[in-house]
Scaffold this motif. Structure first.
Motif, short mmCIF file in Angstrom:
data_model
loop_
_atom_site.label_atom_id
_atom_site.label_comp_id
_atom_site.label_asym_id
_atom_site.label_seq_id
_atom_site.Cartn_x
_atom_site.Cartn_y
_atom_site.Cartn_z
N VAL A 100 0.84 -1.20 0.00
CA VAL A 100 0.00 0.00 0.00
C VAL A 100 0.88 1.25 0.00
N ARG A 101 1.90 1.27 0.84
CA ARG A 101 2.81 2.42 0.87
C ARG A 101 3.42 2.66 -0.51
N GLU A 102 3.79 1.60 -1.19
CA GLU A 102 4.44 1.73 -2.49
C GLU A 102 3.47 2.22 -3.55
N ALA A 142 -5.10 4.05 7.87
CA ALA A 142 -5.51 5.45 7.70
C ALA A 142 -4.33 6.41 7.59
N PRO A 143 -3.27 6.27 8.41
CA PRO A 143 -2.16 7.22 8.30
C PRO A 143 -1.36 7.08 7.01
N LEU A 144 -1.52 5.97 6.29
CA LEU A 144 -0.71 5.71 5.10
C LEU A 144 -1.31 6.29 3.83
N VAL A 145 -2.59 6.68 3.87
CA VAL A 145 -3.31 7.06 2.67
C VAL A 145 -4.01 8.40 2.90
N ASP A 146 -4.60 8.92 1.84
CA ASP A 146 -5.34 10.17 1.97
C ASP A 146 -6.72 9.95 2.58
N LEU A 169 -16.97 6.24 17.80
CA LEU A 169 -16.82 7.69 17.64
C LEU A 169 -15.56 8.18 18.34
N ARG A 170 -15.18 7.51 19.41
CA ARG A 170 -14.01 7.93 20.18
C ARG A 170 -12.71 7.66 19.43
N ILE A 171 -12.65 6.59 18.63
CA ILE A 171 -11.37 6.16 18.06
C ILE A 171 -11.31 6.21 16.53
N ARG A 172 -12.41 6.46 15.86
CA ARG A 172 -12.45 6.35 14.40
C ARG A 172 -11.52 7.37 13.73
N PRO A 173 -10.95 7.01 12.57
CA PRO A 173 -10.10 7.96 11.85
C PRO A 173 -10.95 9.07 11.23
N GLU A 174 -10.42 10.28 11.21
CA GLU A 174 -11.18 11.41 10.68
C GLU A 174 -10.95 11.63 9.19
N ASN A 175 -9.93 10.99 8.60
CA ASN A 175 -9.74 11.11 7.14
C ASN A 175 -10.53 10.01 6.44
#
Length: 490
Positions: free
Chosen positions: A213-215, A242-246, A273-279
């Motif tokens: 995915v990073r590549e 989530a941190p690896l992508v837009d 709701l407490r932990i979900r990614p916002e992107n």
């Protein structure tokens, strides 16, 4: 992220790309973006376009790249990079079958020997996770008479790419460049969770997958494209990727809302709701089924809901659809439950407008970028006739709208109410501000956005009956709505 996206098949809403553009410039003008599901050659293959023979060409029955660019002139366009496989009728695969090692595409396709050069045991083979019943191989005959076992994770006609091979990478890079030249701004990596096969693991969303995915994200960004990843998996996988992508999908939201609506509780939803990614791209329904696995347990990892609660969601959907969702939903290999409900979201709620609009309002109030599927927007119920003709479970949620059906649906209260929510999310200034939520002692939720004097609040109760109330205020006054009729009148 501001704005709302529409998810749509060009041929099933409008008929082709020019008519889809007319809808987006007309009654659907409040959508800031559109994800056009595969419009390549052919758009109507065995897997509704997700088995491209020619991934770089717009099917001429739908239009041309000029039509895609015309749509992109006024809104963002998302398209699929089908990263795991191509059609067995693709020029590349046909050439390889004919010429074997002499083909310029030799090595592009994943064979049994590529993954298991020294052979494999029964344990090795059955360790792989597959979203269909059976084994992930198909025997193909080469022109010289040899038979080769080719990986086919999804269907026998969808042959897997060896994404570690330079020729497969060159193919994916070429498609990315073509999409960007065609006006596409975001690519969705379709089925990327299955793309890397690693012996000794289930080969789904492993560390090796994350490295790929990073590549591929790096390659896409070199082409000036944003990347959305589609992964139906344990919620921890979404948090990891989530941190690896837009952008990443919030697939857990839909089953958690179904759980809350079915039980009258909100504790599991509140934890998400407490932990979900916002992107996140927030969804209730898509062209696939309603993913339940995304909120459930996996191996020794507990879920946001447990196995019994997952089974209860399937049972309530079966009751709401008079048993049809059970017929249409597929149980993957080695699993005891389907991983998705094949039904429209409206059908899974028994066509109860209050519950449906409550869920839609929560989706549109959460941080991220909301996306509405065309069948859901139009209040569609299960297309049982289409399922009966094709035998494909997901077709219950892939209705082909005639112009008359479209006009009727656009005038319906449920659709007008949803369009009002889309307009509010797209235009009210508060949604560009800060977000907070709270849960009271009764389990009622309050979701609120605020920017200066602008405020957008949503209050939701799941028990004793589903209820919602939205209030928007600002210097120019305010508005309130707590029913389908009130929303439709906005």
């Amino acid at each position: 992220m501001t704005g709302v996206d529409l998810l749509v098949y060009a041929d099933r809403l409008g008929g082709d790309l020019p008519r889809l553009r007319a809808l987006l410039d007309g009654p659907l003008r409040d959508f800031a973006g559109v994800h056009i599901l595969p419009f390549f050659v052919p758009f109507d293959g065995a897997d509704a376009g997700f088995d491209p023979i020619d991934h770089g060409t717009v099917d001429p029955r739908l239009g041309t790249w000029d039509d895609v660019r015309a749509i992109a002139a006024n809104r963002e366009v998302t398209a699929d990079l089908i990263v795991n496989h191509v059609s067995s009728e693709s020029a590349e695969f046909v050439d390889w079958l004919a010429l074997g090692e002499e083909s310029t595409h030799d090595g592009m396709f994943l064979t049994f020997d590529t993954v298991f050069p020294d052979g494999a045991s029964e344990h090795d083979i059955t360790a792989f996770y597959r979203p269909r019943p059976g084994l992930p191989f198909t025997a193909y005959r080469m022109a010289d008479g040899r038979r080769r076992l080719v990986w086919t994770t999804f269907m026998p006609s969808q042959v897997d790419l060896d994404v570690a091979n330079d020729r497969a990478r060159a193919y994916l890079r070429r498609i990315l460049a073509t999409l960007r030249a065609g006006g596409v701004t975001t690519v969705r990596l379709d089925a990327v969770g299955y793309a890397v096969k690693t012996p000794g693991s289930d080969s789904f969303m492993t560390e090796e997958t994350l490295e790929f995915v990073r590549e591929i994200v790096g390659i896409a960004r070199e082409e000036g494209l944003r990347v959305l990843v589609e992964v139906h998996a344990h919620y921890s996988q979404q948090l990891a990727i989530a941190p690896l992508v837009d952008l990443v999908y919030d697939f857990a939201l839909a089953p958690l809302l179904l759980h809350s609506l079915g039980t009258g509780t909100s504790d599991r939803l509140a934890e998400w709701l407490r932990i979900r990614p916002e992107n996140a791209i927030t969804v209730l329904d898509t062209h696939d089924g309603i993913g339940i696995i995304d909120a459930g347990p996996s191996g020794d990892r507990p879920g946001l809901i447990d196995q019994d609660e997952m089974a209860a969601i399937f049972a309530r959907a079966a009751e709401a659809t008079h048993g049809h969702s059970t017929l249409a939903s597929v149980i993957p290999a080695w699993m005891s439950l389907p991983h998705q409900i094949n039904a429209t979201f409206f059908s899974a709620l028994g066509a109860d407008a209050a519950s449906y609009l409550l869920a839609r309002a929560v989706q549109l109030w959460l941080p991220g970028r909301p996306q509405l599927y065309y069948v859901g927007l139009l209040g569609g119920l299960d297309d049982v006739a289409l399922f009966d003709r094709t035998g494909q479970g997901r077709d219950v949620n892939r209705h082909v709208y005639t112009p008359e059906e479209l006009d009727t649906a656009l005038g319906s209260e449920v659709t007008r109410a949803q369009l009002a929510l889309v307009r509010l999310r797209s235009t009210h200034a508060a949604f560009k501000g800060s977000f907070r939520y709270r849960v009271d002692a009764n389990g009622d939720l309050a979701l609120e956005w605020e920017l200066g004097d602008e405020r957008a609040a949503l209050e939701v109760s799941f028990a004793p009956a589903p209820r919602f109330r939205l209030r928007l205020t600002g210097p120019d006054g305010g508005l309130t709505a707590d029913s389908a009729a009130a929303l439709a009148a906005l």
